[in-house]
Structures are given as structure tokens and as C-alpha cells.
Design a protein around this motif. Structure first.
Motif, PDB file in Angstrom:
ATOM      1  N   SER A  85       0.719  -1.268  -0.095  1.00  0.00           N
ATOM      2  CA  SER A  85       0.057   0.208   0.002  1.00  0.00           C
ATOM      3  C   SER A  85       0.747   1.217   0.058  1.00  0.00           C
ATOM      4  CB  SER A  85      -1.026  -0.009   1.205  1.00  0.00           C
ATOM      5  OG  SER A  85      -1.761   1.183   1.137  1.00  0.00           O
ATOM      6  N   GLU A  86       1.999   1.346   0.873  1.00  0.00           N
ATOM      7  CA  GLU A  86       2.702   2.589   0.819  1.00  0.00           C
ATOM      8  C   GLU A  86       4.031   2.095   1.328  1.00  0.00           C
ATOM      9  OE1 GLU A  86       2.245   7.044   2.731  1.00  0.00           O
ATOM     10  OE2 GLU A  86       0.929   5.212   3.328  1.00  0.00           O
ATOM     11  N   PHE A  87       5.091   2.871   1.159  1.00  0.00           N
ATOM     12  CA  PHE A  87       6.649   2.620   1.432  1.00  0.00           C
ATOM     13  C   PHE A  87       7.467   3.852   1.563  1.00  0.00           C
ATOM     14  CE2 PHE A  87       6.707   2.083  -2.993  1.00  0.00           C
ATOM     15  CZ  PHE A  87       7.788   2.719  -3.369  1.00  0.00           C
ATOM     16  N   GLY A 184       6.239   6.410  -1.741  1.00  0.00           N
ATOM     17  CA  GLY A 184       5.449   5.686  -2.541  1.00  0.00           C
ATOM     18  C   GLY A 184       4.085   5.282  -2.191  1.00  0.00           C
ATOM     19  N   ALA A 185       3.001   5.428  -2.511  1.00  0.00           N
ATOM     20  CA  ALA A 185       1.602   5.297  -2.098  1.00  0.00           C
ATOM     21  C   ALA A 185       0.458   4.872  -3.069  1.00  0.00           C
ATOM     22  CB  ALA A 185       0.975   6.638  -1.216  1.00  0.00           C
ATOM     23  N   ARG A 186       0.084   3.823  -2.945  1.00  0.00           N
ATOM     24  CA  ARG A 186      -1.235   3.255  -3.757  1.00  0.00           C
ATOM     25  C   ARG A 186      -2.308   4.324  -3.675  1.00  0.00           C
ATOM     26  NH1 ARG A 186      -2.167  -1.569  -6.243  1.00  0.00           N
ATOM     27  NH2 ARG A 186      -0.220  -2.573  -5.081  1.00  0.00           N
ATOM     28  N   LYS A 187      -2.888   4.404  -4.999  1.00  0.00           N
ATOM     29  CA  LYS A 187      -4.213   4.994  -5.014  1.00  0.00           C
ATOM     30  C   LYS A 187      -4.896   4.198  -6.352  1.00  0.00           C
ATOM     31  CE  LYS A 187      -6.744   9.298  -5.547  1.00  0.00           C
ATOM     32  NZ  LYS A 187      -7.574   9.192  -4.306  1.00  0.00           N
ATOM     33  N   TYR A 206      -0.159  13.928  -2.180  1.00  0.00           N
ATOM     34  CA  TYR A 206       0.246  15.312  -2.323  1.00  0.00           C
ATOM     35  C   TYR A 206       1.388  15.833  -2.788  1.00  0.00           C
ATOM     36  CZ  TYR A 206       0.395  20.287  -0.498  1.00  0.00           C
ATOM     37  OH  TYR A 206       0.819  21.556  -0.270  1.00  0.00           O
ATOM     38  N   PHE A 207       1.393  16.851  -3.593  1.00  0.00           N
ATOM     39  CA  PHE A 207       2.667  17.780  -3.776  1.00  0.00           C
ATOM     40  C   PHE A 207       2.530  19.178  -3.823  1.00  0.00           C
ATOM     41  CE2 PHE A 207       4.529  13.736  -5.536  1.00  0.00           C
ATOM     42  CZ  PHE A 207       5.968  14.024  -5.213  1.00  0.00           C
ATOM     43  N   SER A 208       3.262  19.828  -3.012  1.00  0.00           N
ATOM     44  CA  SER A 208       3.336  21.346  -2.869  1.00  0.00           C
ATOM     45  C   SER A 208       3.573  22.025  -4.204  1.00  0.00           C
ATOM     46  CB  SER A 208       4.287  21.867  -1.765  1.00  0.00           C
ATOM     47  OG  SER A 208       5.619  21.489  -2.122  1.00  0.00           O
ATOM     48  N   PRO A 209       2.945  22.938  -4.497  1.00  0.00           N
ATOM     49  CA  PRO A 209       3.127  23.736  -5.790  1.00  0.00           C
ATOM     50  C   PRO A 209       4.720  24.080  -6.214  1.00  0.00           C
ATOM     51  CG  PRO A 209       1.384  24.783  -4.717  1.00  0.00           C
ATOM     52  CD  PRO A 209       2.050  23.727  -3.722  1.00  0.00           C
ATOM     53  N   GLU A 210       5.619  24.296  -5.225  1.00  0.00           N
ATOM     54  CA  GLU A 210       6.896  24.465  -5.258  1.00  0.00           C
ATOM     55  C   GLU A 210       7.712  23.191  -5.498  1.00  0.00           C
ATOM     56  OE1 GLU A 210       6.125  24.930  -0.921  1.00  0.00           O
ATOM     57  OE2 GLU A 210       5.144  25.460  -2.930  1.00  0.00           O
ATOM     58  N   ALA A 211       7.083  22.028  -5.270  1.00  0.00           N
ATOM     59  CA  ALA A 211       7.966  20.932  -5.263  1.00  0.00           C
ATOM     60  C   ALA A 211       8.380  20.608  -6.780  1.00  0.00           C
ATOM     61  CB  ALA A 211       7.139  19.727  -5.076  1.00  0.00           C
ATOM     62  N   ASN A 212       9.752  20.319  -6.837  1.00  0.00           N
ATOM     63  CA  ASN A 212      10.439  19.837  -8.193  1.00  0.00           C
ATOM     64  C   ASN A 212      10.526  18.465  -8.347  1.00  0.00           C
ATOM     65  OD1 ASN A 212      12.406  19.148  -6.289  1.00  0.00           O
ATOM     66  ND2 ASN A 212      13.935  20.830  -6.812  1.00  0.00           N
ATOM     67  N   HIS A 213       9.730  17.607  -7.456  1.00  0.00           N
ATOM     68  CA  HIS A 213       9.754  16.383  -7.826  1.00  0.00           C
ATOM     69  C   HIS A 213       8.856  16.125  -8.734  1.00  0.00           C
ATOM     70  CE1 HIS A 213      10.989  12.183  -6.634  1.00  0.00           C
ATOM     71  NE2 HIS A 213       9.593  11.821  -6.686  1.00  0.00           N
ATOM     72  N   GLN A 214       9.033  15.061  -9.646  1.00  0.00           N
ATOM     73  CA  GLN A 214       8.065  14.917 -10.641  1.00  0.00           C
ATOM     74  C   GLN A 214       6.896  14.115  -9.931  1.00  0.00           C
ATOM     75  OE1 GLN A 214       9.653  12.381 -13.825  1.00  0.00           O
ATOM     76  NE2 GLN A 214       7.835  12.627 -15.194  1.00  0.00           N
ATOM     77  N   LYS A 215       5.609  14.417 -10.529  1.00  0.00           N
ATOM     78  CA  LYS A 215       4.541  13.795  -9.733  1.00  0.00           C
ATOM     79  C   LYS A 215       4.092  12.533 -10.781  1.00  0.00           C
ATOM     80  CE  LYS A 215       2.534  18.161  -8.554  1.00  0.00           C
ATOM     81  NZ  LYS A 215       1.039  19.249  -8.814  1.00  0.00           N
ATOM     82  N   GLN A 216       5.062  11.478 -10.691  1.00  0.00           N
ATOM     83  CA  GLN A 216       4.891  10.510 -11.504  1.00  0.00           C
ATOM     84  C   GLN A 216       4.233   9.580 -10.875  1.00  0.00           C
ATOM     85  OE1 GLN A 216       9.269   9.407 -11.754  1.00  0.00           O
ATOM     86  NE2 GLN A 216       8.344   7.356 -11.537  1.00  0.00           N
ATOM     87  N   SER A 217       3.413   8.617 -11.633  1.00  0.00           N
ATOM     88  CA  SER A 217       3.070   7.511 -11.133  1.00  0.00           C
ATOM     89  C   SER A 217       3.515   6.291 -11.539  1.00  0.00           C
ATOM     90  CB  SER A 217       1.627   7.456 -11.240  1.00  0.00           C
ATOM     91  OG  SER A 217       0.890   7.334 -12.546  1.00  0.00           O
ATOM     92  N   PHE A 218       3.364   5.129 -11.276  1.00  0.00           N
ATOM     93  CA  PHE A 218       3.996   3.559 -11.986  1.00  0.00           C
ATOM     94  C   PHE A 218       3.083   2.532 -11.360  1.00  0.00           C
ATOM     95  CE2 PHE A 218       6.317   5.079  -8.376  1.00  0.00           C
ATOM     96  CZ  PHE A 218       6.476   4.410  -7.317  1.00  0.00           C
ATOM     97  N   LEU A 219       2.748   1.723 -12.428  1.00  0.00           N
ATOM     98  CA  LEU A 219       1.939   0.567 -12.151  1.00  0.00           C
ATOM     99  C   LEU A 219       2.661  -0.202 -11.195  1.00  0.00           C
ATOM    100  CD1 LEU A 219       0.254   0.127 -15.347  1.00  0.00           C
ATOM    101  CD2 LEU A 219      -0.538   0.870 -13.347  1.00  0.00           C
ATOM    102  N   PRO A 220       2.014  -1.135 -10.341  1.00  0.00           N
ATOM    103  CA  PRO A 220       2.663  -2.174  -9.559  1.00  0.00           C
ATOM    104  C   PRO A 220       3.152  -3.532 -10.727  1.00  0.00           C
ATOM    105  CG  PRO A 220       0.702  -1.620  -8.337  1.00  0.00           C
ATOM    106  CD  PRO A 220       0.895  -0.814  -9.762  1.00  0.00           C
ATOM    107  N   SER A 221       4.221  -4.126 -10.429  1.00  0.00           N
ATOM    108  CA  SER A 221       4.588  -5.097 -11.332  1.00  0.00           C
ATOM    109  C   SER A 221       3.939  -6.203 -11.306  1.00  0.00           C
ATOM    110  CB  SER A 221       6.106  -5.497 -11.326  1.00  0.00           C
ATOM    111  OG  SER A 221       7.002  -4.120 -11.613  1.00  0.00           O
TER     112      SER A 221
END
Length: 221
Positions: A85-87, A184-187, A206-221
Motif C-alpha cells: 500500500s505504501e512505503f 510511494g503510495a497506492r491509489k 499530495y505535492f506542494s506547488p513549489e515541489a520540483n519532484h516529478q508527480k509520476q505514477s507507476f504501475l505495480p509489477s
């Protein structure tokens, strides 16, 4: 010969094979399977499903018309897969004190997690075997810290896995491009990076507007 014990999920089709049974006189044989829960079959090879979780004994009776013998196998049926679920792989501060892995039970049943395993990438940390009498409630979460599991998740890329007691994979997430303090969190069916971690509770992406980290998602394998 009823074959090996089996592990399956509710409503999963299971193949039973008694064709390795033999008669010393090479007489022709008849077969009768009793899978428990009321289902039977009269062929050497058969399929069945289980509607409810639990431990079931499947019995194979073989006869040459004069003598008969039986063999039994254990069929362990789980209500569902347990999900990652999350890590948190790269916490702020010391990794060995702040890393954790959260798992989730999406079913409507209590699940006994005895002998399930939590692990990272194959060949990495030693798998953590969940001790007996560890239960997870329906629609609920359990969090396991690195201090308990001794599983060290890599900061750059790694895998988070939950394994059935027979070591087959129940769920696995691969990740990369992680950053400090980002979980990393499951939705639904995807895993997202999030600045707000919620160990033991429903995930919040959640990501703050100033965050420079990519709001990426990835599928579980």
C-alpha cells in the motif's frame, strides 16, 4: 498420488491431477475426487474453485475395481492478495530508523499472515517472515518498520514485495527516481510519489506547488 499441496485465491481455478497414481498389476483405474465444500469429480485430472477462504482437504480415491486407496492434499485458500500500500525508502534522517513498508488487505475477511513474507528485490535483504498469530483486518493496514524487518530499501531503485507462504508473489512494486522524504503510495491500481505519508491510514497523494519532484505514477509489477 494426489499431487502437491496447493495455495490459491477464492474463485481461482485450481488444477488437480491424480494421473501419477498407478496399480502394480496395471489394472484400469477409476478416480473420485472430493474437494471439500461439496464439490466432487470422477476423472484423474479435474479443476475446481473454492468460494470461501480457509484450509481444505482434497481427497483422491483410486480403485481398480477390487481394492481402493486414498491420498489427501491440503488446499489453502486465501480471500485475496495482500497489497503493497505504501512505503518510505529514503526518509529524512537515518534510513535504518525511518524506513517502513505498509501492506493492505482489500478483502472482507480477516487474514492470518503467519509465514507470509515481506521482501525487497530478489537477492537483496533477507526476507522477513511474518510471525504466527499476526492478523490483518478487512480493509485495513499494517506497517512494518525496517527496525523490525531488517529490510533495507535502496534509495535510488528497488522493489517492495509481499509473498504468500509458498514464496509466490502476492504483490510487487518496482520504483526508481526516489527522493528523500518522498513516499510511494497506492491509489487505485497505481503507485504515486507523495510528500505526505500516512503509515497505518488511507493514503493521501499530495505535492506542494513549489515541489520540483516529478508527480509520476507507476504501475505495480
Amino acid at each position: 498420488n494426489a499431487g502437491e499441496d496447493k495455495i490459491a485465491l477464492v474463485d481461482q481455478e485450481i488444477i488437480f491431477d491424480g494421473s501419477l497414481s498407478s496399480d502394480p498389476d496395471n489394472d484400469s483405474l477409476t478416480f473420485f475426487w472430493n474437494f471439500g465444500q461439496g464439490r466432487t469429480a470422477e476423472t484423474a485430472k479435474a479443476t475446481s474453485t473454492y468460494l470461501y477462504p480457509g484450509n481444505n482437504i482434497a481427497v483422491l480415491e483410486v480403485s481398480d475395481g477390487f481394492l481402493k486407496d486414498t491420498a489427501q492434499i491440503l488446499v489453502v485458500v486465501y480471500p485475496t492478495k495482500i497489497l503493497v500500500s505504501e512505503f518510505l525508502a529514503d526518509p529524512e534522517g537515518k534510513d535504518e530508523e525511518g524506513e517502513w513498508i505498509e501492506i493492505y488487505n482489500p478483502s472482507d475477511f480477516w487474514i492470518d499472515l503467519a509465514d507470509w513474507q515481506i521482501d525487497d528485490e530478489d537477492g537483496g535483504s533477507k526476507p522477513f517472515v511474518i510471525p504466527k498469530n499476526t492478523f490483518i483486518q478487512p480493509k485495513n493496514y499494517l506497517v512494518f518498520s525496517r527496525q523490525i524487518t531488517r529490510i533495507a530499501l535502496n534509495n535510488d531503485k528497488d522493489e517492495v514485495r509481499i509473498l504468500f507462504p509458498n514464496k509466490e508473489i502476492s504483490d510487487m512494486v518496482k520504483y526508481e527516481d526516489n527522493q528523500e522524504g518522498i513516499a510511494g503510495a497506492r491509489k487505485a491500481e497505481k503507485i504515486f510519489w507523495t510528500e505526505i505519508s500516512t503509515p497505518g491510514a488511507a493514503n493521501f497523494i499530495y505535492f506542494s506547488p513549489e515541489a520540483n519532484h516529478q508527480k509520476q505514477s507507476f504501475l505495480p509489477s
